[in-house]
Design a protein around this motif. Structure first.
Motif, PDB file in Angstrom:
ATOM      1  N   ASP A  89      -3.665 -21.349  12.076  1.00  0.00           N
ATOM      2  CA  ASP A  89      -4.913 -22.001  11.676  1.00  0.00           C
ATOM      3  C   ASP A  89      -4.607 -23.465  11.355  1.00  0.00           C
ATOM      4  O   ASP A  89      -4.640 -23.889  10.203  1.00  0.00           O
ATOM      5  N   VAL A  90      -4.292 -24.217  12.406  1.00  0.00           N
ATOM      6  CA  VAL A  90      -3.865 -25.611  12.261  1.00  0.00           C
ATOM      7  C   VAL A  90      -4.860 -26.515  12.976  1.00  0.00           C
ATOM      8  O   VAL A  90      -5.298 -26.213  14.094  1.00  0.00           O
ATOM      9  N   MET A  91      -5.195 -27.626  12.334  1.00  0.00           N
ATOM     10  CA  MET A  91      -6.103 -28.611  12.926  1.00  0.00           C
ATOM     11  C   MET A  91      -5.458 -29.981  12.871  1.00  0.00           C
ATOM     12  O   MET A  91      -4.747 -30.311  11.915  1.00  0.00           O
ATOM     13  N   LEU A  92      -5.723 -30.791  13.889  1.00  0.00           N
ATOM     14  CA  LEU A  92      -5.281 -32.179  13.913  1.00  0.00           C
ATOM     15  C   LEU A  92      -6.505 -33.073  14.049  1.00  0.00           C
ATOM     16  O   LEU A  92      -7.359 -32.842  14.922  1.00  0.00           O
ATOM     17  N   LEU A  93      -6.585 -34.098  13.217  1.00  0.00           N
ATOM     18  CA  LEU A  93      -7.642 -35.102  13.299  1.00  0.00           C
ATOM     19  C   LEU A  93      -7.057 -36.435  13.726  1.00  0.00           C
ATOM     20  O   LEU A  93      -6.033 -36.873  13.195  1.00  0.00           O
ATOM     21  N   GLU A  94      -7.720 -37.081  14.678  1.00  0.00           N
ATOM     22  CA  GLU A  94      -7.333 -38.415  15.136  1.00  0.00           C
ATOM     23  C   GLU A  94      -8.568 -39.312  15.072  1.00  0.00           C
ATOM     24  O   GLU A  94      -9.640 -38.952  15.573  1.00  0.00           O
ATOM     25  N   ARG A  95      -8.434 -40.481  14.456  1.00  0.00           N
ATOM     26  CA  ARG A  95      -9.585 -41.367  14.261  1.00  0.00           C
ATOM     27  C   ARG A  95     -10.064 -42.010  15.556  1.00  0.00           C
ATOM     28  O   ARG A  95     -11.190 -42.477  15.651  1.00  0.00           O
ATOM     29  N   ASP A  96      -9.206 -42.052  16.568  1.00  0.00           N
ATOM     30  CA  ASP A  96      -9.574 -42.680  17.834  1.00  0.00           C
ATOM     31  C   ASP A  96      -9.224 -41.694  18.956  1.00  0.00           C
ATOM     32  O   ASP A  96      -9.654 -40.561  18.941  1.00  0.00           O
ATOM     33  N   GLU A  97      -8.407 -42.122  19.895  1.00  0.00           N
ATOM     34  CA  GLU A  97      -7.891 -41.231  20.927  1.00  0.00           C
ATOM     35  C   GLU A  97      -6.426 -40.928  20.647  1.00  0.00           C
ATOM     36  O   GLU A  97      -5.726 -41.719  19.995  1.00  0.00           O
ATOM     37  N   LEU A  98      -5.940 -39.797  21.120  1.00  0.00           N
ATOM     38  CA  LEU A  98      -4.519 -39.509  20.996  1.00  0.00           C
ATOM     39  C   LEU A  98      -3.719 -40.644  21.611  1.00  0.00           C
ATOM     40  O   LEU A  98      -4.082 -41.161  22.671  1.00  0.00           O
ATOM     41  N   THR A  99      -2.655 -41.048  20.955  1.00  0.00           N
ATOM     42  CA  THR A  99      -1.728 -42.118  21.377  1.00  0.00           C
ATOM     43  C   THR A  99      -2.280 -43.515  21.158  1.00  0.00           C
ATOM     44  O   THR A  99      -1.637 -44.486  21.560  1.00  0.00           O
ATOM     45  N   SER A 100      -3.441 -43.670  20.498  1.00  0.00           N
ATOM     46  CA  SER A 100      -4.041 -45.005  20.423  1.00  0.00           C
ATOM     47  C   SER A 100      -3.404 -45.902  19.371  1.00  0.00           C
ATOM     48  O   SER A 100      -3.747 -47.076  19.272  1.00  0.00           O
ATOM     49  N   GLY A 101      -2.466 -45.382  18.588  1.00  0.00           N
ATOM     50  CA  GLY A 101      -1.760 -46.228  17.638  1.00  0.00           C
ATOM     51  C   GLY A 101      -0.580 -46.904  18.304  1.00  0.00           C
ATOM     52  O   GLY A 101      -0.694 -47.511  19.372  1.00  0.00           O
ATOM     53  N   SER A 102       0.602 -46.783  17.684  1.00  0.00           N
ATOM     54  CA  SER A 102       1.799 -47.400  18.273  1.00  0.00           C
ATOM     55  C   SER A 102       2.319 -46.631  19.478  1.00  0.00           C
ATOM     56  O   SER A 102       3.084 -47.168  20.274  1.00  0.00           O
ATOM     57  N   THR A 103       1.896 -45.374  19.618  1.00  0.00           N
ATOM     58  CA  THR A 103       2.458 -44.547  20.687  1.00  0.00           C
ATOM     59  C   THR A 103       2.204 -45.141  22.058  1.00  0.00           C
ATOM     60  O   THR A 103       3.086 -45.170  22.919  1.00  0.00           O
ATOM     61  N   TRP A 104       1.000 -45.648  22.290  1.00  0.00           N
ATOM     62  CA  TRP A 104       0.637 -46.057  23.652  1.00  0.00           C
ATOM     63  C   TRP A 104       1.457 -47.239  24.151  1.00  0.00           C
ATOM     64  O   TRP A 104       1.727 -47.355  25.349  1.00  0.00           O
ATOM     65  N   HIS A 105       1.868 -48.132  23.243  1.00  0.00           N
ATOM     66  CA  HIS A 105       2.618 -49.308  23.704  1.00  0.00           C
ATOM     67  C   HIS A 105       4.117 -49.206  23.410  1.00  0.00           C
ATOM     68  O   HIS A 105       4.861 -50.178  23.574  1.00  0.00           O
ATOM     69  N   ALA A 106       4.578 -48.010  22.991  1.00  0.00           N
ATOM     70  CA  ALA A 106       6.016 -47.837  22.772  1.00  0.00           C
ATOM     71  C   ALA A 106       6.754 -47.879  24.106  1.00  0.00           C
ATOM     72  O   ALA A 106       6.216 -47.497  25.152  1.00  0.00           O
ATOM     73  N   ALA A 107       7.991 -48.329  24.060  1.00  0.00           N
ATOM     74  CA  ALA A 107       8.796 -48.410  25.282  1.00  0.00           C
ATOM     75  C   ALA A 107       9.315 -47.045  25.714  1.00  0.00           C
ATOM     76  O   ALA A 107       9.762 -46.880  26.842  1.00  0.00           O
ATOM     77  N   GLY A 108       9.284 -46.073  24.816  1.00  0.00           N
ATOM     78  CA  GLY A 108       9.639 -44.713  25.187  1.00  0.00           C
ATOM     79  C   GLY A 108      11.120 -44.435  25.290  1.00  0.00           C
ATOM     80  O   GLY A 108      11.523 -43.448  25.917  1.00  0.00           O
ATOM     81  N   LEU A 109      11.942 -45.265  24.657  1.00  0.00           N
ATOM     82  CA  LEU A 109      13.382 -45.028  24.721  1.00  0.00           C
ATOM     83  C   LEU A 109      13.756 -43.861  23.810  1.00  0.00           C
ATOM     84  O   LEU A 109      13.105 -43.595  22.795  1.00  0.00           O
ATOM     85  N   LEU A 110      14.844 -43.195  24.177  1.00  0.00           N
ATOM     86  CA  LEU A 110      15.285 -42.014  23.423  1.00  0.00           C
ATOM     87  C   LEU A 110      16.741 -42.175  23.006  1.00  0.00           C
ATOM     88  O   LEU A 110      17.623 -41.452  23.475  1.00  0.00           O
ATOM     89  N   PRO A 111      17.020 -43.110  22.130  1.00  0.00           N
ATOM     90  CA  PRO A 111      18.426 -43.361  21.766  1.00  0.00           C
ATOM     91  C   PRO A 111      18.991 -42.313  20.829  1.00  0.00           C
ATOM     92  O   PRO A 111      18.382 -41.964  19.819  1.00  0.00           O
ATOM     93  N   TYR A 112      20.161 -41.811  21.174  1.00  0.00           N
ATOM     94  CA  TYR A 112      20.870 -40.907  20.275  1.00  0.00           C
ATOM     95  C   TYR A 112      21.437 -41.650  19.075  1.00  0.00           C
ATOM     96  O   TYR A 112      21.541 -41.125  17.989  1.00  0.00           O
ATOM     97  N   PHE A 113      21.868 -42.883  19.287  1.00  0.00           N
ATOM     98  CA  PHE A 113      22.677 -43.600  18.308  1.00  0.00           C
ATOM     99  C   PHE A 113      21.993 -43.656  16.950  1.00  0.00           C
ATOM    100  O   PHE A 113      20.891 -44.173  16.812  1.00  0.00           O
ATOM    101  N   ASN A 114      22.648 -43.123  15.928  1.00  0.00           N
ATOM    102  CA  ASN A 114      22.179 -43.230  14.561  1.00  0.00           C
ATOM    103  C   ASN A 114      23.310 -42.830  13.636  1.00  0.00           C
ATOM    104  O   ASN A 114      24.007 -41.855  13.889  1.00  0.00           O
ATOM    105  N   MET A 115      23.491 -43.577  12.557  1.00  0.00           N
ATOM    106  CA  MET A 115      24.553 -43.278  11.608  1.00  0.00           C
ATOM    107  C   MET A 115      24.163 -42.188  10.613  1.00  0.00           C
ATOM    108  O   MET A 115      24.988 -41.730   9.833  1.00  0.00           O
TER     109      MET A 115
END
Length: 830
Positions: free
Chosen positions: A30-56
């Motif tokens: 019984d899970v709901m998600l609310l989005e104020r605009d369209e899915l991905t309309s925040g930072s997601t849409w203009h992200a470069a989409g890189l998937l770096p493993y590197f992290n300390m």
């Protein structure tokens, strides 16, 4: 549209959709998600989409690793291609220091099972001839990651969530949260299009939810205001440019060559990847400004900022140097959008401070990389009570109420420009400092203190001569500060040293229900009046939630001391537990005393001699003796005119006391101690020497050896567990057993380096564990470390190997507390 759900997720970017998906996969129907605009309309849409493993970070590495593996399964489950180009990630180094950084990271990656390989400049050139390599030292290559289409992976997770019953509602803006005592009542307004803008309509609903998760991205400040809390997640401008086709690249691919990996030129603060025969250049430059400090304007939707090419000119020229053929490419497109950051660059994932059943997933600077793993581990926290990894390093409460909007904005800008700065383990970033200082700060600075940053506090790391350059002294090996820490450690072992421990977290718990509550809340026996005990508050899974030194001041009054880095984290857990149990146990008060009491720790064979110079008592010659002041007791004493709550413990394992004092008298006390210590050779000592000394005593540290992924039994601390009483987490503690065990190792490492506590441990060719602490032992003249290994190997005399600087070095498990194992020095009389 339903108005009553078990869990409501607010935010429809990659992170929010992943959380909704994983909650449903974990069994919540019984899970709901609310989005104020369209899915991905925040930072997601203009992200470069890189998937770096590197992290300390150990936790973040696990999160990224899960995401990369998870995204590769989405098409089979949903039928949607997430656009994952598994081209690999080539992280190049122009300097020896950068290679040292990669070697430390590589050993850390091994502890999480992350694959990698090394490449020489010649190997790079042979495989990808368009890359200039003559000025490179080498590279670290992750062949299993690459880049992904952010919109596609979000839509794939959204479809997977819907298939599992999640309701996803778009164009609904959350305008208010209200806790009714058992559930959240969330007011949402329908948003409508008008003239290209998104505006609220007259339609409103109230959704009742047992659990709420906010993943509001750039809107985190609005979320914080509605919840009445502080969230240090503020966006920073991030630029990347898309270039026209590169004829040389087109020719290279036409000859049948595979796509280039993501090319990371860390020393040039940039990354480059292929894009339809051309290149994408992304940068992490200096002076990128924070935006939306007080909220995102209503008019800002899937929008961008104006490009500032002057700001990235150096990085653009560096790309042309690294890929000379790119110089002939024209500019095709540009992006300058908001990417949320936090002061340390890590996201805020976990329970919201002071609120029930409210969870935060905010501040994702690498949101696409982290989305999958965040959903997975946060769902474990919410559904099962704990995650399989310790998520404390990402907890939102690692910043307390002292944090302000101005602080967050400036530190987030610093975190952005430090993405590709060398991440020394002894790194200290300068922005917004000094901010929280103890009264003796100026005195310590005048004596050469080089300060570290702990929960906003300035704390001496070590002391150095005038003119010493702390920044230039940092290294992945034994930095310029090392010699001073050695002398400080020797002073405590041989004479006497004084440490400022004011940053310690301090709580006063008292009232008719205090004793019964603390007996349930912690796993050790409670001390008698005037005595102290070391104990642990456990999670519901039996793992270590907090370490406390408990001082019993009176029958129902206790003084609790815990780690300085975790004040808000400890206060929240303690306060919520008291609220839950007070109806059962009776009235309980809890007060945070951290900023009211300063602390000096004096330790060493001559520490009693120093205190005898200034202690005021009818019989000053005996007041500090074992008879009147035994080990592990507390006494109220007077040092000159300063009243002191003295506790006879020493985190260094020598004769010593913690001197808890009214913070307004700190400078007076400092002067008295310094004057009295002069004739006894007392030395001011910093946190780095103290960290080495506590490892010689096998003293576990919270956040290192102690955490929510190991029980106190696995930390090999049975002496601090009273199984004859009932306490929170007891059943789970016993059921879990010992999956791995904490040990102390002496290490025959390189002559110029010590472990940092992030290294992999090997038995023969098999990885069997990892270090959680590391350093140098002045007592044994070699490197030392604490870590976890499989139980069958946790035996004195076992020979292991430690991965340091890409080599395996001999190590041996030694007895617990290899320095003074019988505690004779700490109990010495006088």
């Amino acid at each position: 549209m339903k108005t009553q759900v078990k869990a409501l997720v607010v935010g429809g970017g990659a992170v929010g959709t992943s959380i909704a998906y994983h909650l449903a996969r974990a069994g919540w129907d019984d899970v709901m998600l609310l989005e104020r605009d369209e899915l991905t309309s925040g930072s997601t849409w203009h992200a470069a989409g890189l998937l770096p493993y590197f992290n300390m970070s150990y936790a973040t590495t696990h999160i990224h690793d899960y995401s990369i593996r998870f995204y590769k399964t989405l098409e089979e489950e949903t039928g949607l291609n997430a656009g994952f180009a598994v081209v690999g990630n080539l992280r190049m180094a122009q300097t020896d220091a950068r290679m040292d950084e990669y070697m430390l990271y590589a050993s850390t990656a091994e502890t999480c099972g992350v694959p990698y390989q090394w490449m020489t400049p010649e190997e790079i050139k042979a495989k990808w001839p368009l890359i200039r390599t003559e000025d490179l030292k080498g590279a670290l290559y992750h062949h299993t990651d690459g880049y992904i289409n952010p919109a596609d992976v979000t839509m794939a997770m959204a479809k997977g969530a819907r298939q599992r019953g999640v309701m996803i509602e778009r164009k609904w803006q959350v305008d208010a949260f209200h806790w009714n005592g058992t559930h959240w009542e969330v007011t949402a307004t329908k948003m409508v299009e008008k003239g290209g803008n998104l505006i609220p309509s007259d339609e409103q609903i109230t959704i009742t939810a047992e659990y709420v998760v906010t993943a509001s991205g750039n809107h985190a400040q609005r979320t914080a205001q509605m919840l009445g809390i502080k969230i240090p997640a503020i966006p920073v401008e991030h630029q990347f440019i898309v270039m026209d086709q590169d004829p040389e690249l087109v020719k290279f691919r036409a000859e049948g060559n595979v796509e280039h990996p993501v090319i990371r030129d860390a020393d040039a603060q940039s990354y480059v990847r292929e894009e339809r025969g051309g290149w994408i250049l992304g940068v992490y430059e200096k002076h990128a400004p924070a935006r939306f400090e007080y909220g995102v304007p209503d008019s800002f939707r899937a929008d961008l900022f104006q490009l500032d090419l002057d700001r990235i000119e150096d990085q653009y020229m560096a790309m042309n140097h690294r890929i000379p053929s790119a110089e002939e490419c024209g500019l095709k497109d540009d992006f300058n959008g908001p990417i949320c950051y936090t002061p340390d660059g890590n996201p805020l994932v976990g329970p919201a401070p002071g609120l029930r059943n409210m969870w935060l997933a905010e501040g994702f600077s690498f949101g696409i990389t982290a989305a999958g793993g965040t959903g997975y581990y946060l769902a474990q926290l919410m559904v099962e009570g704990e995650a399989e990894i310790d998520m404390a390093s990402l907890d939102p409460k690692r910043y307390g109420d002292w944090m302000t909007t101005e602080f967050a904005a400036r530190k987030n800008e610093e975190a952005y420009e430090h993405v590709y700065i060398l991440h020394h383990p002894d790194e200290e970033r300068p922005a917004c400092r000094p901010l929280r200082t103890s009264p003796a700060y100026d005195r310590q600075a005048a004596r050469g203190a080089q300060f570290g940053w702990v929960n906003g506090w300035e704390r001496p790391n070590y002391y150095a001569p005038e003119g010493f350059d702390d920044h230039g002294a940092r290294s992945f090996r034994r930095g310029g500060w090392w010699q001073y820490a050695v002398e400080e450690a020797k002073a405590i072992r041989e004479t006497v040293g004084l440490i400022d421990a004011t940053a310690f977290t301090k709580h006063l718990v008292r009232g008719p229900g205090a004793t019964q509550f603390l007996d349930w809340f912690t796993c050790n026996k409670l001390p008698s009046v005037g005595r102290i005990n070391l104990t642990y508050a456990l999670t519901g899974h039996g793992t270590t939630r907090t370490e406390y030194t408990i001082v019993r001041l009176a029958q129902d009054e206790y003084y609790l001391v815990s780690a300085g880095a975790w004040t808000a984290y400890d206060a929240d857990y303690l306060g919520k537990a008291i609220a839950d149990k007070a109806p059962e146990f009776g009235y309980i008060e809890c007060h945070d005393m951290t900023t009211q009491w300063g602390v000096f720790a004096i330790a060493g064979p001559k520490s009693r001699d120093v205190l005898n110079e200034i202690v005021k008592d009818a019989d000053p010659a005996t007041v500090l003796s074992n008879k009147r002041f035994p080990w592990l007791t507390m006494r109220n004493i007077e040092l000159g005119m300063c009243p002191v709550r003295a506790i006879r413990v020493a985190y260094t394992g020598e004769l010593g006391w913690e001197l808890h004092h009214p913070i307004e008298m700190q400078n007076y006390l400092f002067d008295q101690l310094e004057k009295a210590g002069e004739k006894h050779g007392m030395k001011l000592v910093g946190a780095r020497a103290q960290n080495w000394l506590r490892q010689e005593k096998s003293y576990r540290a919270f956040g290192n050896e102690l955490g929510r992924d190991a029980t106190p039994l696995e930390a090999d601390l049975p002496r601090f567990i009273d199984l004859n009483k009932d306490f929170h987490g007891k059943d789970a503690l016993q059921k879990t057993g010992v999956r791995s065990k904490c040990v102390t190792l002496l290490i025959d490492g390189p002559d110029d380096a010590d472990p940092w506590g992030r290294e992999a441990l090997y038995h023969g060719d098999t990885r069997v564990g990892r270090l959680t602490s590391g350093g140098y032992s002045v007592a044994f003249g070699k490197s030392i470390g604490l870590g976890y290994v499989t139980p069958d190997l946790a035996v004195k005399g076992t020979k292991l190997k430690v991965k340091m600087l890409d080599q395996l070095w001999d190590a041996e498990i030694v007895e617990d507390s290899p320095y003074d194992p019988k505690n004779e020095r700490i109990r010495v009389d006088g």
